[in-house]
Design a protein around this motif. Structure first.
Motif, PDB file in Angstrom:
ATOM      1  N   LEU A  43       0.821  -1.202   0.000  1.00 25.20           N
ATOM      2  CA  LEU A  43       0.000   0.000   0.000  1.00 25.20           C
ATOM      3  C   LEU A  43       0.860   1.259   0.000  1.00 25.20           C
ATOM      4  N   LEU A  93      -1.549   6.689  -6.067  1.00 24.99           N
ATOM      5  CA  LEU A  93      -2.842   6.032  -6.135  1.00 24.99           C
ATOM      6  C   LEU A  93      -3.734   6.326  -4.938  1.00 24.99           C
ATOM      7  N   GLY A  94      -3.210   7.031  -3.951  1.00 27.56           N
ATOM      8  CA  GLY A  94      -4.035   7.427  -2.815  1.00 27.56           C
ATOM      9  C   GLY A  94      -4.780   8.721  -3.037  1.00 27.56           C
ATOM     10  N   HIS A 144      -7.513   2.072 -12.045  1.00 29.48           N
ATOM     11  CA  HIS A 144      -8.215   1.089 -11.212  1.00 29.48           C
ATOM     12  C   HIS A 144      -8.211  -0.282 -11.888  1.00 29.48           C
ATOM     13  N   ILE A 152      -7.858   0.448  -2.682  1.00 28.53           N
ATOM     14  CA  ILE A 152      -7.547   1.731  -3.317  1.00 28.53           C
ATOM     15  C   ILE A 152      -8.814   2.414  -3.818  1.00 28.53           C
ATOM     16  N   HIS A 157     -10.827   3.636  -0.813  1.00 32.55           N
ATOM     17  CA  HIS A 157     -10.044   4.722  -0.232  1.00 32.55           C
ATOM     18  C   HIS A 157     -10.282   6.030  -0.992  1.00 32.55           C
ATOM     19  N   ASN A 158     -10.241   5.963  -2.316  1.00 33.70           N
ATOM     20  CA  ASN A 158     -10.403   7.166  -3.129  1.00 33.70           C
ATOM     21  C   ASN A 158     -11.846   7.647  -3.163  1.00 33.70           C
ATOM     22  N   LEU A 183      -1.337   7.487   1.527  1.00 31.82           N
ATOM     23  CA  LEU A 183      -1.610   6.121   2.010  1.00 31.82           C
ATOM     24  C   LEU A 183      -0.766   5.764   3.221  1.00 31.82           C
TER      25      LEU A 183
END
Length: 400
Positions: free
Chosen positions: A68, A76-77, A93, A107, A110-111, A137
């Protein structure tokens, strides 16, 4: 809306026109040069450092936190807030789901549901406190909506309560299937205000006394995702309420985007299945010749390719609608329900191609199939999403 720019450099043509790349419709050609290069970096990294390396954590139901952190280094966070195009976000994605669906779930949630919710509904102080770490992240969040007795009927049935007492909110209730519930630093908790009976959103640090989480084990899909049962009996300051999260309508807005994102997961999972089945077919020999020479195998691969192309086209056009601000719940629900169903069919075909090896997680198909079964159900079950679509199509609700 002006037509999307088309990237036609020699590098792009070489990378995307190859029959070995699972982006069969070459959607990435529509990205800018910068986003194309960034996508290539992400694809290369996750294929080399996550695809095989995630198998054992999946087997062990373990969260590889170091993976992560590296995904945070790749940006990607913060896909939801970094100004990137909807198409880039979707393809990113899909690229991650192609490597591991569990990590793509982390992910994506999270987003869409953590960073997106706080950024859209939170106060300036809440954004300043939580978003920097979340975007890297180094801080993780949990989206606490579903309850033990209320999943599909959460809008009307949500039982977790919030009572304002002397400048503090007293929150009591239980949540279930909460992703990262045991390891998150902050929980986005949805509770019903006992004063006006509206569902409201609160930011609760998970080290708050009265927050307790227990990991759910023995899952057959999304085994890397640390789902939890969460018990809440706690008090937080009045400022924990997100100012714009004062009704269930705020929750629905996030869920709409999240359902569309699951469609990209289905695309990425099918890309992986196609990768694996095709590679196995051309390298595995039976009766003195490669499996790929048999008609039934070619039919299976062509069927999977068709399913993947249909799914990719669906999401490509849905992305255009998102960019135009025209993503409806009908479209999002159809994407989620239809493409996860198609992905299940492709998983069955891939399993047939691999024969007995298809049930081994080390050959990946069984791992991906289990994960697809999970995404077929979460973010609204298949049946519920179909009924949402049916209601919009007919104007008549068929919910009980």
């Amino acid at each position: 809306m002006p037509p999307r720019a088309t990237h036609t450099s020699a590098k792009a043509k070489t990378a995307q026109s190859s029959n070995n790349h699972p982006d069969l419709l070459e959607l990435a050609r529509h990205l800018s040069a910068a986003e194309f290069g960034r996508l290539h970096e992400i694809e290369t990294y996750v294929q080399e450092n996550i695809r095989q390396q995630s198998v054992e954590p999946w087997n062990q139901e373990a969260l590889p936190v170091e993976m992560l952190h590296r995904l945070g280094d790749l940006g990607l966070g913060e896909l939801f807030t970094d100004g990137s195009s909807q198409l880039f976000q979707g393809l990113a994605h899909a690229a991650l789901a192609r490597a591991d669906v569990s990590l793509s779930s982390i992910i994506g949630i999270h987003n869409e549901l953590i960073v997106g919710t706080i950024n859209t509904l939170g106060s300036s102080e809440q954004r300043e406190r939580w978003l920097p770490g979340l975007k890297r992240l180094t801080t993780l969040g949990a989206f606490c909506l579903t309850e033990p007795d209320h999943g599909s009927d959460i809008a009307g049935g949500l039982a977790t309560s919030a009572t304002l007492e002397g400048g503090h909110w007293r929150i009591r209730g239980s949540k279930r299937w909460i992703g990262l519930g045991t390891v998150a630093d902050v929980a986005v908790v949805w509770a019903r205000d006992t004063a006006d009976h509206q569902i409201k959103g609160f930011l609760v640090p998970t080290d708050t006394p009265g927050y307790q989480a227990q990991k759910i084990t023995h899952k057959t899909g999304l085994r890397i995702m640390q789902n939890a049962e969460v018990e809440l009996d706690l008090s937080v300051p009045e400022s924990a309420l997100m100012p714009k999260a004062t009704s269930f309508a705020a929750t629905s807005e996030g869920l709409r985007g999240s359902r569309a994102w699951v469609g990209w997961q289905a695309v990425g999972a099918q890309q992986a299945l196609f990768d694996i089945a095709r590679s196995y077919a051309v390298t595995r020999e039976q009766f003195g010749k490669p499996l790929a020479s048999f008609q039934l195998i070619q039919v299976a691969l062509a069927t999977m390719a068709g399913n993947l192309a249909v799914s990719t086209a669906f999401m490509g056009e849905l992305t255009r609608l998102q960019e135009e601000g025209r993503l409806t719940m009908l479209r999002a629900s159809l994407a989620k329900a239809t493409l996860t169903r198609i992905a299940r069919e492709s998983a069955a075909s891939a399993r047939d191609v691999l024969g007995g090896n298809g049930i081994l997680s080390t050959h990946e198909v069984a791992k991906i199939a289990g994960d697809i079964d999970a995404i077929f159900t979460y973010e609204g079950s298949h049946g519920i999403n179909m009924l949402i679509a049916g209601r919009d199509l007919t104007g008549v609700s068929a919910f009980a």
